[in-house]
Scaffold this motif. Structure first.
Motif, PDB file in Angstrom:
ATOM      1  N   LEU A  16       0.842  -1.191   0.000  1.00  0.00           N
ATOM      2  CA  LEU A  16       0.000   0.000   0.000  1.00  0.00           C
ATOM      3  C   LEU A  16       0.881   1.247   0.000  1.00  0.00           C
ATOM      4  CD1 LEU A  16      -2.717  -0.949   2.676  1.00  0.00           C
ATOM      5  CD2 LEU A  16      -2.792  -1.305   0.195  1.00  0.00           C
ATOM      6  N   PHE A  17       0.646   2.118  -0.981  1.00  0.00           N
ATOM      7  CA  PHE A  17       1.312   3.416  -1.028  1.00  0.00           C
ATOM      8  C   PHE A  17       0.345   4.475  -0.506  1.00  0.00           C
ATOM      9  CE2 PHE A  17       3.471   0.992  -4.339  1.00  0.00           C
ATOM     10  CZ  PHE A  17       4.806   1.340  -4.156  1.00  0.00           C
ATOM     11  N   PHE A  18       0.891   5.446   0.249  1.00  0.00           N
ATOM     12  CA  PHE A  18       0.093   6.568   0.736  1.00  0.00           C
ATOM     13  C   PHE A  18       0.741   7.859   0.254  1.00  0.00           C
ATOM     14  CE2 PHE A  18      -0.884   3.121   3.527  1.00  0.00           C
ATOM     15  CZ  PHE A  18      -2.222   3.268   3.850  1.00  0.00           C
ATOM     16  N   THR A  19      -0.041   8.683  -0.421  1.00  0.00           N
ATOM     17  CA  THR A  19       0.443   9.972  -0.874  1.00  0.00           C
ATOM     18  C   THR A  19      -0.549  11.043  -0.449  1.00  0.00           C
ATOM     19  OG1 THR A  19       1.246  11.216  -2.786  1.00  0.00           O
ATOM     20  CG2 THR A  19      -0.700   9.838  -3.144  1.00  0.00           C
ATOM     21  N   GLY A  20      -0.194  12.293  -0.689  1.00  0.00           N
ATOM     22  CA  GLY A  20      -1.073  13.396  -0.331  1.00  0.00           C
ATOM     23  C   GLY A  20      -0.294  14.688  -0.287  1.00  0.00           C
ATOM     24  N   LYS A  21      -0.991  15.784  -0.325  1.00  0.00           N
ATOM     25  CA  LYS A  21      -0.357  17.099  -0.215  1.00  0.00           C
ATOM     26  C   LYS A  21       0.315  17.226   1.147  1.00  0.00           C
ATOM     27  CE  LYS A  21      -1.537  22.045  -0.093  1.00  0.00           C
ATOM     28  NZ  LYS A  21      -0.314  22.464  -0.817  1.00  0.00           N
ATOM     29  N   GLY A  22       1.460  17.897   1.176  1.00  0.00           N
ATOM     30  CA  GLY A  22       2.148  18.093   2.441  1.00  0.00           C
ATOM     31  C   GLY A  22       1.258  18.759   3.482  1.00  0.00           C
ATOM     32  N   VAL A  24      -1.270  17.280   5.254  1.00  0.00           N
ATOM     33  CA  VAL A  24      -2.620  16.731   5.450  1.00  0.00           C
ATOM     34  C   VAL A  24      -2.636  15.536   6.397  1.00  0.00           C
ATOM     35  CG1 VAL A  24      -3.414  17.529   3.192  1.00  0.00           C
ATOM     36  CG2 VAL A  24      -2.483  15.202   3.423  1.00  0.00           C
ATOM     37  N   GLY A  25      -1.466  15.093   6.860  1.00  0.00           N
ATOM     38  CA  GLY A  25      -1.428  13.963   7.780  1.00  0.00           C
ATOM     39  C   GLY A  25      -1.131  12.632   7.121  1.00  0.00           C
ATOM     40  N   LYS A  26      -0.434  12.659   5.991  1.00  0.00           N
ATOM     41  CA  LYS A  26      -0.120  11.425   5.255  1.00  0.00           C
ATOM     42  C   LYS A  26       0.668  10.441   6.114  1.00  0.00           C
ATOM     43  CE  LYS A  26       3.032  12.008   2.069  1.00  0.00           C
ATOM     44  NZ  LYS A  26       4.288  11.347   2.520  1.00  0.00           N
ATOM     45  N   SER A  27       1.698  10.916   6.782  1.00  0.00           N
ATOM     46  CA  SER A  27       2.526  10.033   7.601  1.00  0.00           C
ATOM     47  C   SER A  27       1.735   9.470   8.771  1.00  0.00           C
ATOM     48  CB  SER A  27       3.760  10.779   8.118  1.00  0.00           C
ATOM     49  OG  SER A  27       4.596  11.171   7.048  1.00  0.00           O
ATOM     50  N   THR A  28       0.894  10.288   9.364  1.00  0.00           N
ATOM     51  CA  THR A  28       0.077   9.819  10.489  1.00  0.00           C
ATOM     52  C   THR A  28      -0.873   8.718  10.050  1.00  0.00           C
ATOM     53  OG1 THR A  28       0.197  11.990  11.540  1.00  0.00           O
ATOM     54  CG2 THR A  28      -1.574  10.531  12.255  1.00  0.00           C
ATOM     55  N   VAL A  29      -1.497   8.888   8.901  1.00  0.00           N
ATOM     56  CA  VAL A  29      -2.422   7.868   8.396  1.00  0.00           C
ATOM     57  C   VAL A  29      -1.663   6.587   8.054  1.00  0.00           C
ATOM     58  CG1 VAL A  29      -4.015   7.284   6.516  1.00  0.00           C
ATOM     59  CG2 VAL A  29      -4.118   9.537   7.597  1.00  0.00           C
ATOM     60  N   THR A  30      -0.468   6.715   7.477  1.00  0.00           N
ATOM     61  CA  THR A  30       0.344   5.539   7.157  1.00  0.00           C
ATOM     62  C   THR A  30       0.700   4.786   8.432  1.00  0.00           C
ATOM     63  OG1 THR A  30       1.304   6.778   5.309  1.00  0.00           O
ATOM     64  CG2 THR A  30       2.378   4.728   5.922  1.00  0.00           C
ATOM     65  N   ALA A  31       1.163   5.515   9.446  1.00  0.00           N
ATOM     66  CA  ALA A  31       1.528   4.886  10.719  1.00  0.00           C
ATOM     67  C   ALA A  31       0.311   4.256  11.380  1.00  0.00           C
ATOM     68  CB  ALA A  31       2.163   5.915  11.645  1.00  0.00           C
ATOM     69  N   ALA A  32      -0.824   4.925  11.329  1.00  0.00           N
ATOM     70  CA  ALA A  32      -2.044   4.383  11.935  1.00  0.00           C
ATOM     71  C   ALA A  32      -2.488   3.111  11.222  1.00  0.00           C
ATOM     72  CB  ALA A  32      -3.153   5.432  11.887  1.00  0.00           C
ATOM     73  N   VAL A 147       4.015   2.151   2.420  1.00  0.00           N
ATOM     74  CA  VAL A 147       4.994   3.137   1.967  1.00  0.00           C
ATOM     75  C   VAL A 147       4.448   4.546   2.184  1.00  0.00           C
ATOM     76  CG1 VAL A 147       6.440   3.921   0.067  1.00  0.00           C
ATOM     77  CG2 VAL A 147       5.785   1.506   0.221  1.00  0.00           C
ATOM     78  N   ASP A 148       5.152   5.306   3.008  1.00  0.00           N
ATOM     79  CA  ASP A 148       4.881   6.736   3.137  1.00  0.00           C
ATOM     80  C   ASP A 148       5.560   7.397   1.946  1.00  0.00           C
ATOM     81  OD1 ASP A 148       4.269   9.254   3.984  1.00  0.00           O
ATOM     82  OD2 ASP A 148       5.587   9.252   5.737  1.00  0.00           O
ATOM     83  N   ALA A 149       4.832   7.462   0.847  1.00  0.00           N
ATOM     84  CA  ALA A 149       5.413   7.785  -0.458  1.00  0.00           C
ATOM     85  C   ALA A 149       5.596   9.291  -0.639  1.00  0.00           C
ATOM     86  CB  ALA A 149       4.526   7.217  -1.561  1.00  0.00           C
ATOM     87  N   ALA A 150       6.077   9.648  -1.817  1.00  0.00           N
ATOM     88  CA  ALA A 150       6.274  11.060  -2.145  1.00  0.00           C
ATOM     89  C   ALA A 150       4.931  11.790  -2.145  1.00  0.00           C
ATOM     90  CB  ALA A 150       6.940  11.185  -3.515  1.00  0.00           C
ATOM     91  N   ALA A 151       5.005  13.111  -1.993  1.00  0.00           N
ATOM     92  CA  ALA A 151       3.800  13.931  -2.001  1.00  0.00           C
ATOM     93  C   ALA A 151       3.193  13.951  -3.402  1.00  0.00           C
ATOM     94  CB  ALA A 151       4.125  15.343  -1.534  1.00  0.00           C
ATOM     95  N   THR A 152       2.007  14.538  -3.505  1.00  0.00           N
ATOM     96  CA  THR A 152       1.229  14.477  -4.744  1.00  0.00           C
ATOM     97  C   THR A 152       2.000  14.978  -5.962  1.00  0.00           C
ATOM     98  OG1 THR A 152       0.238  16.588  -4.076  1.00  0.00           O
ATOM     99  CG2 THR A 152      -1.045  14.601  -3.686  1.00  0.00           C
TER     100      THR A 152
END
Length: 324
Positions: A16-22, A24-32, A147-152
């Motif tokens: 699973l890859f997670f991306t998003g605008k800087g 918005v909590g992308k890393s938090t959602v990935t960790a959760a 994966v806490d991937a690159a931003a959008t």
């Protein structure tokens, strides 16, 4: 909020890859997500791509390096380092001690990256895909790689790098490796790209643009849009006339006389919250109409810290929203 139709399938894939605008909590959602998966018996590898070192702080653990380290029971984490990935690739693929002759690895990487754009990205994606393939073949311990991937703005180039390299290299081991990477990344039973956003104008517009580009340019299956920091609705529209009546005149004066002057501040704060909630609802409506993907909603958490306690809270809300 209605449960997402994703349900248990959210954790059924291997990558699973997670991306998003800087922001918005992308890393938090990935960790959760990692925490939620581990609490359901899965062995998880977390990969931090941008090398900021803050992903493990969400588990109250010091930063880690290229080698995976357990940061929570059932959750290991690693930080992507392209030089280390190149060293590993050369060692495993060429099987000869070439590094001493090549000179400083950073210089080698810069030379190769300049000669062949996309090399840095494919080293990152290749390492991730390798971990997934080894886990599928029983040579690694992971049930799930997150994966806490690159931003959008950068994730398209990152995820499309195997296909881009494949277009430049027609034969040889590099071509063979990109073929299995592309196959793994495009398999909807194995891989998904989730987009984290917030109910605000810029994140929503970036999300809509990213989803359009991903559908047009990527073969990576889209999973869901996770809307973070959704404000609660304090009351229904039917209650609004009563609330408005309390804001001015005699009812407000009576409340302040009975309960103190702080009541006025509470009423004003509530009015602001209602206004913000309803203005953001416009962006959510736009998002639902544009992306045609399952939307998962996470509430705004009125907390100041960002440690394990918050990661647990987000994981609980995520599990509840998914019906897990």
């Amino acid at each position: 909020m209605n449960p997402s139709p994703l349900g248990a399938g959210f954790l059924d894939r291997r990558l699973l890859f997670f991306t998003g605008k800087g922001g918005v909590g992308k890393s938090t959602v990935t960790a959760a997500t990692a925490l939620m998966a581990s609490e359901r018996g899965k062995r998880v590898l977390l990969v931090e791509v941008d090398a900021k070192g803050n992903l493990t702080s969400l588990f109250e653990h010091p930063p880690v390096g290229f080698e995976p380290v357990e940061v929570y029971p059932g959750v290991s984490a690693m930080q992507m380092r392209t030089e280390a990935a190149l060293s590993e690739y050369l060692r495993m693929t060429l099987r000869v001690p070439v590094l001493a002759r090549l000179g400083p690895l950073a210089n080698v990487l810069d030379f190769v990256a300049t000669a062949a754009p996309g090399v840095r990205e494919i080293l990152t994606v290749g390492k991730v895909c390798s971990e997934v393939r080894e886990s599928i073949e029983g040579r690694a311990d992971w049930d799930l790689v997150l994966v806490d991937a690159a931003a959008t703005g950068h994730v398209i180039a990152q995820l499309d790098s195997p296909r881009a390299i494949q277009g430049m290299v027609q034969v040889g081991p590099v071509r063979q490796q990109t073929e299995w990477m592309v196959e793994l990344l495009s398999d909807p039973a194995t891989t998904a790209l989730h987009v984290v956003t917030a109910p605000e104008e810029m994140p929503v517009n970036e999300t809509i643009g990213l989803v359009d580009r991903a559908r047009a340019e990527l073969h990576v299956p889209l999973g869901s849009v996770i809307v973070n920091r959704v404000l609660p609705e304090p009351f229904t529209r039917g209650d609004e006339p009563v609330f408005e009546a309390l804001l001015d005149g005699a009812p407000r004066d009576r409340l302040e006389a009975e309960a103190g002057t702080g009541v006025g501040a509470v009423l004003e704060a509530t009015r602001l919250a209602v206004s913000m909630r309803r203005s953001r609802a416009v962006h959510l409506t736009q998002l639902r109409a544009a992306v045609d993907l399952p939307l998962v909603y996470l509430p705004y958490l009125f907390v100041r810290d960002h440690g394990l306690r918050v990661t647990h809270m987000v994981a609980e809300h995520l599990a509840e929203e998914l019906g897990l």
